[in-house]
Enzyme design. Sequence first.
Site, PDB file in Angstrom:
ATOM      1  N   ASP A   1       0.829  -1.205   0.000  1.00 30.92           N
ATOM      2  CA  ASP A   1       0.000   0.000   0.000  1.00 30.92           C
ATOM      3  C   ASP A   1       0.868   1.261   0.000  1.00 30.92           C
ATOM      4  O   ASP A   1       1.678   1.465   0.905  1.00 30.92           O
ATOM      5  CB  ASP A   1      -0.897  -0.058   1.257  1.00 30.92           C
ATOM      6  CG  ASP A   1      -2.020   0.948   1.223  1.00 30.92           C
ATOM      7  OD1 ASP A   1      -2.030   1.781   0.312  1.00 30.92           O
ATOM      8  OD2 ASP A   1      -2.873   0.897   2.121  1.00 30.92           O
TER       9      ASP A   1
ATOM     10  N   ASP B   1     -10.245   4.368  -1.629  1.00 29.88           N
ATOM     11  CA  ASP B   1     -11.062   3.471  -0.796  1.00 29.88           C
ATOM     12  C   ASP B   1     -12.565   3.640  -1.044  1.00 29.88           C
ATOM     13  O   ASP B   1     -13.046   4.730  -1.337  1.00 29.88           O
ATOM     14  CB  ASP B   1     -10.800   3.751   0.690  1.00 29.88           C
ATOM     15  CG  ASP B   1      -9.377   3.386   1.098  1.00 29.88           C
ATOM     16  OD1 ASP B   1      -8.539   3.133   0.207  1.00 29.88           O
ATOM     17  OD2 ASP B   1      -9.117   3.363   2.301  1.00 29.88           O
TER      18      ASP B   1
HETATM   19  C1  GLA Z   1      -5.438   2.536   2.741  1.00 27.05           C
HETATM   20  C2  GLA Z   1      -5.921   1.388   1.859  1.00 27.05           C
HETATM   21  C3  GLA Z   1      -6.966   0.599   2.615  1.00 27.05           C
HETATM   22  C4  GLA Z   1      -6.379   0.068   3.907  1.00 27.05           C
HETATM   23  C5  GLA Z   1      -5.819   1.197   4.729  1.00 27.05           C
HETATM   24  C6  GLA Z   1      -5.029   0.691   5.937  1.00 27.05           C
HETATM   25  O1  GLA Z   1      -6.440   3.465   2.981  1.00 27.05           O
HETATM   26  O2  GLA Z   1      -6.428   1.874   0.651  1.00 27.05           O
HETATM   27  O3  GLA Z   1      -7.432  -0.482   1.821  1.00 27.05           O
HETATM   28  O4  GLA Z   1      -5.377  -0.864   3.598  1.00 27.05           O
HETATM   29  O5  GLA Z   1      -4.932   2.024   3.967  1.00 27.05           O
HETATM   30  O6  GLA Z   1      -4.447   1.701   6.694  1.00 27.05           O
END
Ligand code: GLA
Length: 351
Positions: free
Chosen positions: A116, A174
């Site tokens: 990520d 997200d």
């Molecule tokens: C980001 C990602 C999410 C999750 C969070 C965790 O927002 O896009 O899917 O993994 O980080 O902190």
Amino acid sequence: MGWNSWYGFGCKVTDSLIRAQADALVASGMKAAGYEYINIDDCWQGQRDARGVIHGNANFPDMKALGDYLHSKGLKFGVYSSPGPKTCAGYEGSFGHEEQDAEAYAAWGVDFLKYDYCSFKGDVPAQVAAYKKMHEALEKTGRPMVFSLCQYGMDRVWAWGPAVGGNMWRTTDDLDYRYDRISLVGFGQNGLERFAGPGHWNDPDMLLVGLGKMSEDENRTQMSLWSLLAAPLLASLDLTQKNVQALAILKNLEVIAVNQDPAGVQGRRVAQEGPLEVWMKPLADGGRAVGLFNRGESAMPVTAFFRDLGVGESATVRDLWASKDLGVFKASYTANVPKHGVVMIKVTSEK
Ligand code: GLA
């Protein structure tokens, strides 16, 4: 297909919670339906030791033992890190420790890494290099691990994701728990189909089915659309709670078969009339999986014209959610579709 901790539990993850979810994945029939990966998202990381080796935090005292437990249930083990120095929730990332981390994951028996972007900073060539670096580190371990890029769909990641070893890449920022956001993202995937195929998939984020804010029709819309999109199916609900309606949606084998179809073609929109949309995914057996979607605010009829689906004048139609053959139709099929709902069918040309 599997389960990820993030939307259901955020940072409240522990070893025992993950084990309980794994137990429930099996007991609820989710595993039998095809859900296999148990992925811990952010917040499992502890400190590095004097040699720089990463360890789980106090909630994850023994990552290898956890991996062994998941494998003993026939499941696969996923973890999460970042190419930056910190993860999105501020835990230890892999920057400067890529090979060490890949080795740790391999030693724990990890099968899946979500990587990520978070605190990483850099232009496209820098991003490409960072993701590639981790891919090469994973390869070097000799242990196969699914490499899941999470970079929110910036900079046309779908165009370079395969070249950095990505098996899937988030195409979007997200989701949240509301239909509006989920439908905006899901229906917005149209046009990305040419970048997906076996071993390299577009990922419009997890299934929010059963997480509270969507109606039954809306849950079914997400499950249908993600199946037509050949998207990774990662549920995130609390599997230890009895949620009959959500589980019935997540476990529908005919809908899952569309998602898992061996041809691995991502579906696309073939017709639109205002808020009414028809999506089609060609299947390996020559049939067409079709979603008749109503994004409007009241029930309306939606028609799929066979010419838009590439099937002959006469075709058989099966309702996938209802598991029911509907008979032979000429030229088109029309269903009344509830607000924010879907009717999902399989259309097969008559020989
Ligand atoms: C980001 C990602 C999410 C999750 C969070 C965790 O927002 O896009 O899917 O993994 O980080 O902190």
